[in-house]
Design an enzyme around this catalytic site. Sequence first.
Site, PDB file in Angstrom:
ATOM      1  N   CYS A 104      -9.177   6.947  -8.866  1.00 21.22           N
ATOM      2  CA  CYS A 104      -8.467   7.399 -10.051  1.00 21.22           C
ATOM      3  C   CYS A 104      -8.961   6.585 -11.223  1.00 21.22           C
ATOM      4  CB  CYS A 104      -6.959   7.286  -9.879  1.00 21.22           C
ATOM      5  SG  CYS A 104      -6.371   5.618 -10.027  1.00 21.22           S
ATOM      6  N   LYS A 143      10.125   3.653 -10.789  1.00 21.11           N
ATOM      7  CA  LYS A 143       9.185   4.639 -10.241  1.00 21.11           C
ATOM      8  C   LYS A 143       8.606   4.173  -8.908  1.00 21.11           C
ATOM      9  CE  LYS A 143       4.726   4.775 -11.753  1.00 21.11           C
ATOM     10  NZ  LYS A 143       3.731   4.747 -10.664  1.00 21.11           N
ATOM     11  N   ASN A 144       8.124   2.932  -8.875  1.00 17.85           N
ATOM     12  CA  ASN A 144       7.411   2.506  -7.673  1.00 17.85           C
ATOM     13  C   ASN A 144       8.339   2.123  -6.520  1.00 17.85           C
ATOM     14  OD1 ASN A 144       5.078   3.090  -8.973  1.00 17.85           O
ATOM     15  ND2 ASN A 144       4.530   0.961  -9.441  1.00 17.85           N
ATOM     16  N   ASP A 166       0.593  -4.104 -13.715  1.00 20.50           N
ATOM     17  CA  ASP A 166       1.255  -3.036 -14.465  1.00 20.50           C
ATOM     18  C   ASP A 166       1.802  -3.498 -15.824  1.00 20.50           C
ATOM     19  OD1 ASP A 166       0.671  -1.328 -12.411  1.00 20.50           O
ATOM     20  OD2 ASP A 166       2.670  -1.373 -11.517  1.00 20.50           O
ATOM     21  N   ARG A 173      -9.644   2.553  -5.395  1.00 21.38           N
ATOM     22  CA  ARG A 173      -8.392   2.574  -4.649  1.00 21.38           C
ATOM     23  C   ARG A 173      -8.472   3.156  -3.230  1.00 21.38           C
ATOM     24  NH1 ARG A 173      -3.707   4.067  -8.918  1.00 21.38           N
ATOM     25  NH2 ARG A 173      -2.418   2.926  -7.452  1.00 21.38           N
ATOM     26  N   PRO A 174      -9.178   2.473  -2.334  1.00 21.67           N
ATOM     27  CA  PRO A 174      -9.247   2.931  -0.935  1.00 21.67           C
ATOM     28  C   PRO A 174      -7.903   2.801  -0.206  1.00 21.67           C
ATOM     29  CG  PRO A 174     -10.328   0.789  -1.178  1.00 21.67           C
ATOM     30  CD  PRO A 174      -9.931   1.234  -2.557  1.00 21.67           C
ATOM     31  N   VAL A 175      -7.769   3.471   0.940  1.00 22.49           N
ATOM     32  CA  VAL A 175      -6.529   3.385   1.726  1.00 22.49           C
ATOM     33  C   VAL A 175      -6.801   2.855   3.136  1.00 22.49           C
ATOM     34  CG1 VAL A 175      -5.206   5.123   0.453  1.00 22.49           C
ATOM     35  CG2 VAL A 175      -6.682   5.847   2.346  1.00 22.49           C
ATOM     36  N   ASP A 176      -7.900   2.092   3.282  1.00 22.75           N
ATOM     37  CA  ASP A 176      -8.265   1.593   4.608  1.00 22.75           C
ATOM     38  C   ASP A 176      -7.155   0.792   5.279  1.00 22.75           C
ATOM     39  OD1 ASP A 176      -9.249  -0.095   2.306  1.00 22.75           O
ATOM     40  OD2 ASP A 176      -9.438  -1.563   3.915  1.00 22.75           O
ATOM     41  N   GLN A 177      -6.377   0.040   4.505  1.00 26.38           N
ATOM     42  CA  GLN A 177      -5.313  -0.774   5.117  1.00 26.38           C
ATOM     43  C   GLN A 177      -4.187   0.087   5.682  1.00 26.38           C
ATOM     44  OE1 GLN A 177      -5.582  -4.283   5.440  1.00 26.38           O
ATOM     45  NE2 GLN A 177      -7.625  -3.586   4.847  1.00 26.38           N
ATOM     46  N   ARG A 179      -1.465  10.052  -6.355  1.00 23.95           N
ATOM     47  CA  ARG A 179      -1.998   9.271  -5.233  1.00 23.95           C
ATOM     48  C   ARG A 179      -0.905   8.789  -4.289  1.00 23.95           C
ATOM     49  NH1 ARG A 179      -6.405   6.744  -4.996  1.00 23.95           N
ATOM     50  NH2 ARG A 179      -5.266   5.266  -3.740  1.00 23.95           N
ATOM     51  N   ILE A 216      -6.632  -7.138  -9.795  1.00 23.18           N
ATOM     52  CA  ILE A 216      -6.144  -6.137  -8.832  1.00 23.18           C
ATOM     53  C   ILE A 216      -6.984  -4.859  -8.852  1.00 23.18           C
ATOM     54  CG2 ILE A 216      -4.123  -4.844  -8.014  1.00 23.18           C
ATOM     55  CD1 ILE A 216      -3.565  -7.809  -7.943  1.00 23.18           C
ATOM     56  N   ARG A 225       4.681  10.537 -16.422  1.00 22.63           N
ATOM     57  CA  ARG A 225       4.632  10.252 -14.981  1.00 22.63           C
ATOM     58  C   ARG A 225       5.529   9.071 -14.650  1.00 22.63           C
ATOM     59  NH1 ARG A 225      -0.471   8.499 -12.901  1.00 22.63           N
ATOM     60  NH2 ARG A 225       0.992   8.168 -11.225  1.00 22.63           N
TER      61      ARG A 225
HETATM   62  N1  EPU Z   1      -6.655  -1.744  -1.584  1.00 21.09           N
HETATM   63  C1  EPU Z   1      -7.658  -1.608  -0.655  1.00 21.09           C
HETATM   64  N2  EPU Z   1      -7.365  -0.954   0.509  1.00 21.09           N
HETATM   65  C2  EPU Z   1      -6.149  -0.427   0.770  1.00 21.09           C
HETATM   66  C3  EPU Z   1      -5.134  -0.560  -0.194  1.00 21.09           C
HETATM   67  C4  EPU Z   1      -5.420  -1.230  -1.364  1.00 21.09           C
HETATM   68  O1  EPU Z   1      -8.781  -2.067  -0.847  1.00 21.09           O
HETATM   69  O2  EPU Z   1      -5.971   0.166   1.831  1.00 21.09           O
HETATM   70  C5  EPU Z   1      -6.934  -2.465  -2.835  1.00 21.09           C
HETATM   71  C6  EPU Z   1      -6.826  -1.558  -4.049  1.00 21.09           C
HETATM   72  O3  EPU Z   1      -8.022  -0.863  -4.289  1.00 21.09           O
HETATM   73  C7  EPU Z   1      -6.483  -2.529  -5.143  1.00 21.09           C
HETATM   74  C8  EPU Z   1      -5.609  -3.570  -4.420  1.00 21.09           C
HETATM   75  O4  EPU Z   1      -5.922  -3.427  -3.037  1.00 21.09           O
HETATM   76  O5  EPU Z   1      -7.629  -3.140  -5.618  1.00 21.09           O
HETATM   77  C9  EPU Z   1      -4.110  -3.423  -4.605  1.00 21.09           C
HETATM   78  O6  EPU Z   1      -3.737  -2.066  -4.445  1.00 21.09           O
HETATM   79  P1  EPU Z   1      -2.306  -1.620  -3.915  1.00 21.09           P
HETATM   80  O7  EPU Z   1      -2.508  -0.906  -2.633  1.00 21.09           O
HETATM   81  O8  EPU Z   1      -1.360  -2.751  -3.935  1.00 21.09           O
HETATM   82  O9  EPU Z   1      -1.906  -0.561  -5.025  1.00 21.09           O
HETATM   83  P2  EPU Z   1      -1.049   0.736  -4.753  1.00 21.09           P
HETATM   84  O10 EPU Z   1      -0.115   0.484  -3.654  1.00 21.09           O
HETATM   85  O11 EPU Z   1      -1.967   1.895  -4.679  1.00 21.09           O
HETATM   86  C10 EPU Z   1       0.951   0.138  -6.317  1.00 21.09           C
HETATM   87  C11 EPU Z   1       1.612   0.761  -7.500  1.00 21.09           C
HETATM   88  C12 EPU Z   1       0.716   0.608  -8.715  1.00 21.09           C
HETATM   89  C13 EPU Z   1       0.477  -0.884  -8.939  1.00 21.09           C
HETATM   90  C14 EPU Z   1      -0.146  -1.505  -7.686  1.00 21.09           C
HETATM   91  C15 EPU Z   1      -0.346  -2.989  -7.779  1.00 21.09           C
HETATM   92  C16 EPU Z   1       2.952   2.472  -6.484  1.00 21.09           C
HETATM   93  C17 EPU Z   1       3.216   3.919  -6.283  1.00 21.09           C
HETATM   94  N3  EPU Z   1       1.885   2.154  -7.213  1.00 21.09           N
HETATM   95  O12 EPU Z   1      -0.269   0.846  -6.123  1.00 21.09           O
HETATM   96  O13 EPU Z   1       1.414   1.166  -9.820  1.00 21.09           O
HETATM   97  O14 EPU Z   1      -0.393  -1.071 -10.024  1.00 21.09           O
HETATM   98  O15 EPU Z   1       0.711  -1.245  -6.553  1.00 21.09           O
HETATM   99  O16 EPU Z   1       0.850  -3.650  -7.994  1.00 21.09           O
HETATM  100  O17 EPU Z   1       3.704   1.649  -6.021  1.00 21.09           O
HETATM  101  C18 EPU Z   1       1.639   2.046 -11.964  1.00 21.09           C
HETATM  102  O18 EPU Z   1       2.851   2.128 -11.746  1.00 21.09           O
HETATM  103  O19 EPU Z   1       1.132   2.225 -13.115  1.00 21.09           O
HETATM  104  C19 EPU Z   1       0.745   1.749 -10.855  1.00 21.09           C
HETATM  105  C20 EPU Z   1      -0.564   2.005 -10.891  1.00 21.09           C
END
Ligand code: EPU
Length: 424
Positions: A121, A27-28, A313, A126-130, A97, A335, A405
């Site tokens: 969620c 999936k990911n 995960d 889960r912010p997207v600032d990066q 998301r 995480i 999902r």
């Molecule tokens: N974070 C920030 N700012 C950002 C991005 C992330 O603060 O701009 C924080 C997040 O809030 C979190 C940490 O950094 O605390 C890591 O988040 P990451 O961005 O790595 O998570 P993601 O990319 O949103 C993906 C997977 C998740 C998996 C995580 C961690 C996908 C589509 N989703 O999420 O998968 O848990 O990486 O490995 O790739 C799942 O499959 O059940 C799932 C939730």
Amino acid sequence: MHSNNVPKLVIEGNGPLKGSVVASGAKNAVLPILAATILASEPVTLHNVPKLQDVIVLTDLLKDLGAKVEINENTVVIDPTSINKIRASHDLVKLMRASILVLGPLVSKFGEAEVSLPGGCAIGSRPVDQHLKGLEALSANIELKNGYVYASTTDKTRLKGNHFTFDMITVTGAENIIMAAVLSEGQTILENTAQEPEVVDLCEMLVKLGAKIQGIGTARLVIDGVDKLSGGEHTIMPDRIEVGTYLVAGAMTYGDVTVNQCNPIHQEATIEALLETGCGVEVGDDFVRVYPKATKLKAIDIKTQPYPKFATDMQAQFMALATVAEGKSTIIETIFENRFMHANELSRMGANIRIEDHMAIITGIEKLSGAEVSATDLRASAALILAGLVAEGTTIMDQIFHLDRGYDGIEKKLTSLGAKIKRI
Ligand code: EPU
């Protein structure tokens, strides 16, 4: 009001699982790879695409942007040449998301993008600032308005390569910036980049289409921007979390389960945790087998961290295992801030779990008892199935849209191993 038509899963405890299974495509990995097809200038064919609700959401989003999408069993062909829209609306993004993954490709390919901001969620804020900071480093102008991100380049020219260091490891954040960088002008150097195998699969797909990426699989990527990407073909990697889930199912039921056609290297942290529980593990070139070695599983101490360490995960599944292991287990979640919701549901099955901030302390009990439980998120739903497999009596799980999902055919696969599980 409750409807009786909502699907539920009925799980009966039925002894050791035995046999072999194959996991579906990841999936990911498929989600960023589908988003990456936006960058191509010819059709892209993807193989081993899992049948998942999240895949439907992302292909619907691509169609909404104007792409042509053909789905034939596990093969998906995307023709991005007809894309004529750069807006990903809230209606679609709110369903998943990971839709934020179209932001980087859209602004890189078309010089502008409008994507609804995904909210928090169930597992955290889960912010997207990066994602935004990385795009800004590549010279995008970012504006947040009315719940949308507006990203654009001046005069719709190409993004410009730059040196960018992620403040933290982010999987989809890295994927967004990699996708943006491959069509940028000049060189981009990314540091502190996520090294998850799904990021690697995306990079390998992009390279097949003509992208120039060095350092794949490391924290430092050097990307030389190209004018355009061709079409091509790619086979999605096996889902390492699905593989791990079946291994835990084998271990918990004291069964003998082999997962074939997988990449055992991706399972290192899971295998280490399984060995800590005292079960036997056999590793081949492309399979992992778990089998019983002791009469009782032992407690574990795990801490979730970015790859190659123990995956968040897989945390819920190991919590399910710890509820029936001998002694006191600890699980530290680093995480996501709120990823222990399965603990409440497991407690309703009799588990002894105490949560202290980011740590769960689980004292193993002899036997769980079947109960009516709710899946609170995707991996929680897997954990509750695992618990149901070893519980006394019947477990009925609702909210199973979470399961659909991300797990392609989990009931069928577990049934083939001897589990008693059906959808009603
Ligand atoms: N974070 C920030 N700012 C950002 C991005 C992330 O603060 O701009 C924080 C997040 O809030 C979190 C940490 O950094 O605390 C890591 O988040 P990451 O961005 O790595 O998570 P993601 O990319 O949103 C993906 C997977 C998740 C998996 C995580 C961690 C996908 C589509 N989703 O999420 O998968 O848990 O990486 O490995 O790739 C799942 O499959 O059940 C799932 C939730």
